[in-house]
Motif scaffolding. Structure first.
Motif, mmCIF file in Angstrom:
data_model
loop_
_atom_site.group_PDB
_atom_site.id
_atom_site.type_symbol
_atom_site.label_atom_id
_atom_site.label_comp_id
_atom_site.label_asym_id
_atom_site.label_seq_id
_atom_site.Cartn_x
_atom_site.Cartn_y
_atom_site.Cartn_z
ATOM 1 N N GLN A 64 -9.795 17.540 107.646
ATOM 2 C CA GLN A 64 -9.097 18.133 106.506
ATOM 3 C C GLN A 64 -7.651 18.461 106.870
ATOM 4 O OE1 GLN A 64 -11.230 21.532 104.920
ATOM 5 N NE2 GLN A 64 -13.211 20.641 105.382
ATOM 6 N N ALA A 65 -6.796 18.408 105.861
ATOM 7 C CA ALA A 65 -5.400 18.807 106.035
ATOM 8 C C ALA A 65 -4.804 19.024 104.655
ATOM 9 C CB ALA A 65 -4.618 17.739 106.799
ATOM 10 N N VAL A 66 -3.655 19.672 104.632
ATOM 11 C CA VAL A 66 -2.872 19.811 103.408
ATOM 12 C C VAL A 66 -1.575 19.059 103.630
ATOM 13 C CG1 VAL A 66 -1.692 21.393 101.858
ATOM 14 C CG2 VAL A 66 -3.908 22.034 102.824
ATOM 15 N N LEU A 67 -1.301 18.077 102.772
ATOM 16 C CA LEU A 67 -0.123 17.224 102.902
ATOM 17 C C LEU A 67 0.789 17.484 101.715
ATOM 18 C CD1 LEU A 67 -1.988 13.931 103.913
ATOM 19 C CD2 LEU A 67 -0.949 15.628 105.445
ATOM 20 N N GLU A 68 1.868 18.206 101.964
ATOM 21 C CA GLU A 68 2.752 18.639 100.891
ATOM 22 C C GLU A 68 3.291 17.450 100.089
ATOM 23 O OE1 GLU A 68 6.910 21.165 100.237
ATOM 24 O OE2 GLU A 68 6.060 20.920 102.251
ATOM 25 N N GLY A 69 3.097 17.519 98.787
ATOM 26 C CA GLY A 69 3.608 16.482 97.895
ATOM 27 C C GLY A 69 2.626 15.377 97.582
ATOM 28 N N LYS A 70 1.503 15.310 98.281
ATOM 29 C CA LYS A 70 0.540 14.217 98.052
ATOM 30 C C LYS A 70 0.011 14.226 96.622
ATOM 31 C CE LYS A 70 -3.798 14.253 99.566
ATOM 32 N NZ LYS A 70 -4.689 13.784 98.468
ATOM 33 N N GLY A 71 -0.302 15.422 96.120
ATOM 34 C CA GLY A 71 -0.850 15.517 94.771
ATOM 35 C C GLY A 71 0.122 15.035 93.713
ATOM 36 N N VAL A 72 1.403 15.355 93.889
ATOM 37 C CA VAL A 72 2.439 14.909 92.948
ATOM 38 C C VAL A 72 2.513 13.386 92.939
ATOM 39 C CG1 VAL A 72 4.920 14.913 92.487
ATOM 40 C CG2 VAL A 72 3.770 17.030 93.163
ATOM 41 N N GLU A 86 15.183 6.086 94.823
ATOM 42 C CA GLU A 86 15.406 5.556 96.169
ATOM 43 C C GLU A 86 15.641 6.660 97.191
ATOM 44 O OE1 GLU A 86 15.381 2.495 97.292
ATOM 45 O OE2 GLU A 86 15.134 1.397 95.434
ATOM 46 N N THR A 87 16.235 7.768 96.771
ATOM 47 C CA THR A 87 16.612 8.807 97.713
ATOM 48 C C THR A 87 15.644 9.956 97.659
ATOM 49 O OG1 THR A 87 18.007 9.876 96.070
ATOM 50 C CG2 THR A 87 19.034 8.238 97.504
ATOM 51 N N GLY A 88 15.726 10.856 98.672
ATOM 52 C CA GLY A 88 14.883 12.041 98.675
ATOM 53 C C GLY A 88 14.136 12.181 99.959
ATOM 54 N N ASN A 89 13.330 13.259 100.015
ATOM 55 C CA ASN A 89 12.628 13.567 101.262
ATOM 56 C C ASN A 89 11.241 12.980 101.342
ATOM 57 O OD1 ASN A 89 11.098 15.172 99.571
ATOM 58 N ND2 ASN A 89 12.115 17.086 100.170
ATOM 59 N N GLY A 90 10.819 12.237 100.283
ATOM 60 C CA GLY A 90 9.524 11.552 100.359
ATOM 61 C C GLY A 90 8.349 12.420 100.031
ATOM 62 N N THR A 91 8.542 13.665 99.551
ATOM 63 C CA THR A 91 7.406 14.533 99.231
ATOM 64 C C THR A 91 6.997 14.447 97.785
ATOM 65 O OG1 THR A 91 8.808 16.423 98.713
ATOM 66 C CG2 THR A 91 8.100 16.169 101.004
ATOM 67 N N GLY A 92 7.707 13.660 96.987
ATOM 68 C CA GLY A 92 7.357 13.511 95.583
ATOM 69 C C GLY A 92 8.228 14.341 94.670
ATOM 70 N N ASP A 93 9.127 15.170 95.202
ATOM 71 C CA ASP A 93 9.988 15.981 94.357
ATOM 72 C C ASP A 93 10.917 15.125 93.511
ATOM 73 O OD1 ASP A 93 8.900 18.244 95.433
ATOM 74 O OD2 ASP A 93 10.404 18.430 97.016
ATOM 75 N N GLU A 94 11.150 13.867 93.927
ATOM 76 C CA GLU A 94 12.067 13.006 93.202
ATOM 77 C C GLU A 94 11.348 12.065 92.259
ATOM 78 O OE1 GLU A 94 11.775 12.916 96.614
ATOM 79 O OE2 GLU A 94 13.107 14.598 96.842
ATOM 80 N N ALA A 95 10.041 12.227 92.069
ATOM 81 C CA ALA A 95 9.316 11.358 91.141
ATOM 82 C C ALA A 95 9.918 11.511 89.750
ATOM 83 C CB ALA A 95 7.838 11.733 91.119
ATOM 84 N N ILE A 96 10.025 10.394 89.038
ATOM 85 C CA ILE A 96 10.705 10.435 87.736
ATOM 86 C C ILE A 96 9.785 9.891 86.646
ATOM 87 C CG2 ILE A 96 13.022 10.252 88.702
ATOM 88 C CD1 ILE A 96 12.944 7.284 88.116
#
Length: 252
Positions: free
Chosen positions: A40-48, A242-252
């Motif tokens: 088990q783990a928690v991966l920030e942004g995976k759910g988004v 294209e840009t961002g930290n890869g955690t899903g905050d930039e999903a559009i």
């Protein structure tokens, strides 16, 4: 929505009572699990990321006539979906040898299969989700023969669509897992529709050039950069900048 009623919590999602009869709110968590919850783990942004990728795929499946439970996305982590009676089976479509089928038959990982193979697994974590045959399904009344035929036909249609979608993004669709449910019309006639999600959590996705894994196997095998790989899938599908930290905050 803060006082909404929780109906079910699974490994990666929570289902809440929906705003209208016959609907549910499906919430995508950041939790990652493997090996029947032993890892088990928690991966920030995976759910988004899974929410947006699944939304994109389900919308397109609805558009081409594959019936799904997806209605619309509500926010970055949640979808409005139709309430269905879940059939207790996981339907796995395999195009390339990997995972359990490679182990069972002594195949080399990455070896193309002669044709797409559809397998059924009984959904029971305590039993390890065992592989079952159509004879088991009929004997234990998990689904009717017509239900099985419908699930196979829909699974192969989904495979055709996903294979083309991911190939266009430079990604090889190795295999994937589906879940189906029943809905009832006013005359109590049943119809089988696609439920749950389609995301890197439920697919094996390999880069077509490098063979690099872009799915949950990165977590299972301690390869690291799990959310970064999911973000790359989203980017290639055109649902992330294209840009961002890869955690899903930039999903559009």
């Amino acid at each position: 929505m803060s006082r909404r009623k929780k109906l079910y919590e699974g490994k990666a999602k929570i289902l809440y009572e929906g705003p209208e009869p016959g609907t549910l709110v499906q919430h995508f968590k950041d939790d990652a699990t493997a090996f029947n919850n032993k890892k088990q783990a928690v991966l920030e942004g995976k759910g988004v990321l899974n929410n947006r990728i699944s939304e994109h795929i389900m919308e397109n499946l609805n558009r081409i006539g594959v019936p799904t439970h997806f209605i619309r996305r509500l926010n970055m982590r949640e979808q409005l979906v139709r309430e269905v009676e879940i059939i207790p089976l996981e339907v796995v479509v395999r195009n390339v040898a990997a995972g359990s089928i490679a182990q069972r038959f002594g195949l080399n990982e990455g070896e193309p299969l002669p044709r797409a193979i559809v397998e059924f697994y009984y959904k029971d974590d305590a039993l390890g989700d065992p592989l079952v045959s159509e004879e088991h399904i009929a004997a234990f009344n998990w689904a009717s023969p017509q239900d099985v035929d419908d699930m196979i036909a829909l699974a192969l249609r989904v495979n055709d669509f996903l294979s083309g979608l991911f190939t266009g993004a430079g990604i090889r669709l190795v295999d994937f897992k589906l879940e189906f449910g029943r809905i009832y019309d006013q005359n109590d006639m049943t119809r089988i529709i696609l439920a749950d999600e389609i995301s890197p959590d439920s697919c094996r996705l390999w880069d077509m050039t490098s063979g690099e894994k872009m799915d949950k196997d990165r977590f299972r095998r301690d390869l690291g950069n799990v959310t970064e790989a999911y973000a790359e899938v989203a980017r290639r599908l055109g649902i992330m900048k294209e840009t961002g930290n890869g955690t899903g905050d930039e999903a559009i």
